[in-house]
Design a protein around this motif. Structure first.
Motif: not given
Length: 397
Positions: A274-275, A313, A315
């Motif tokens: 994960h990010s 992700s 963002y």
């Protein structure tokens, strides 16, 4: 040979995930070696589920002569029957059932559905005496019987609901009655099961018992999630959409991190790369966005391949918040894609039947309630990707 009229009852009990755990717990709590869930009518006694360590000889679908059982009497007076030493008991030393089957210990709890119908019994037997004087034993088995009855009621309610949803003229009445049943009548006994598991946990240090208690808690948690999903479905389809309470939140990333960790703990065999890189001051309902992520992760864990890692992700991009999740596995068939975000379509698509097929529908509804979208792509080369987008800030329309 099992009468065909009882096959639906056997299938209904088989579909309740908690039943094998309940039967194992019954044996452990009572010290007895045979436990079963029985369907009892005015003419038949039929085993629906069995946990047998004494080779009694019954399998699901097996029958006993009704009049030879105490369950026949329980069906009439609807009260538990418990004795731990038949030959020393003033009543049951003379009763035909212990003599017929060579029983010394016996416990049977009626299973009564919400409408008052008598389904059958949760019972345990053994050929040797057992100490059944502890009140907590009867109380705990009564809770187990209530859980089974509640699960049967839930199945019937879901079947009835799918039929009723086809009639638009019934939506108003269905909304009020259905949400009331789910919000109160199902949550109340489920809370009792959870509290019972918590109480049992404080009274034992045995590893096997703790594992069984944990299984009961996990099953009740899963059932709670199903109830909440159905509530959201009812609100979304029968009301004004899934409700969200949007506000500026600074900790959306931390909330999503907690959701990710909960999924990871529940599925330790799955690798999630994960990010998470989200700004502060996002205009959203953080708990609903967390639910959206949980549903997507749950879908990936359940239906995707668990060998390659799941890629997550989160963002900010062009004044939007983006959640992207990709997992490998067999691509989603093209004919299924238009149905993917529709409720109650999983069995029609030939997928495994874990859950109710509401997770992706609810995720899409949450995205829509945030003026956003949830899209999907699926290829053999790139895997299956779900992408949710919604505005990061409030915008006047």
């Amino acid at each position: 040979m099992t009468h065909s009229e009882f096959l639906p009852d056997i299938d209904a009990i088989r579909s309740i995930d908690a039943v094998p755990v309940i039967l194992s717990m019954v044996k452990h709590l009572t010290g007895m070696r045979f436990a079963a869930v029985a369907r009892v009518t005015d003419k038949h006694w039929v085993a629906c589920a069995v946990d047998d360590s004494i080779d009694f000889g019954l399998q699901p679908g097996g029958e006993l002569v009704l009049e030879s059982t105490i369950c026949h009497e329980i069906r009439q007076h609807r009260k538990p029957v418990i004795f731990g030493h038949a030959t020393a008991h003033p009543i049951f030393s003379l009763h035909h059932t212990p003599k017929t089957y060579g029983l010394e210990s016996y416990i049977s709890i009626p299973i009564i559905k919400a409408n008052g119908d008598f389904f059958g019994t949760l019972c345990a037997i053994d050929s040797v005496p057992a100490n059944l004087d502890e009140p907590a034993i009867a109380q705990t088995l009564t809770l187990f019987a209530q859980l089974i009855a509640m699960s049967l009621d839930t199945q019937n309610q879901l079947k009835a609901t799918k039929l009723q949803l086809n009639d638009a003229n019934e939506l108003g009445r269905l909304r009020e009655q259905f949400i009331a049943v789910l919000g109160h009548d199902l949550r109340t006994p489920l809370s009792a099961i959870r509290m019972s598991a918590d109480l049992l946990e404080t009274k034992t240090a045995d590893k096997r018992s703790l594992n069984l208690i944990s299984a009961i808690r996990n099953s009740s948690t899963r059932m709670g999630v199903l109830i909440e999903n159905i509530l959201d479905f009812a609100r979304g389809r029968l009301g004004g959409g899934i409700p969200v309470q949007r506000k500026l939140v600074d900790d959306l990333q931390a909330t999503l991190q907690m959701t990710l960790e909960e999924i990871q703990v529940s599925h330790p065999h799955v690798t999630i790369i994960h990010s998470l890189n989200l700004p502060a001051g996002v205009y959203c309902d953080a708990l609903r966005i967390s639910q959206l992520l949980s549903n997507l992760l749950g879908n990936a864990v359940t239906h995707g391949s668990t060998t390659p890692p799941i890629i997550l992700s989160a963002y900010s991009e062009n004044d939007e918040i983006v959640l992207s999740l990709t997992n490998q596995g067999t691509p989603i068939p093209a004919q299924l894609m238009p149905l993917l975000f529709e409720p109650f379509t999983r069995s029609e698509a030939g997928q495994r039947s874990e859950g109710l097929g509401l997770g992706l529908y609810i995720a899409a509804q949450i995205a829509a309630a945030h003026n956003g979208t949830l899209s999907v792509s699926s290829t053999l080369e790139s895997g299956t990707s779900f992408v949710a987008r919604f505005p990061a800030q409030f915008k006047w329309l």
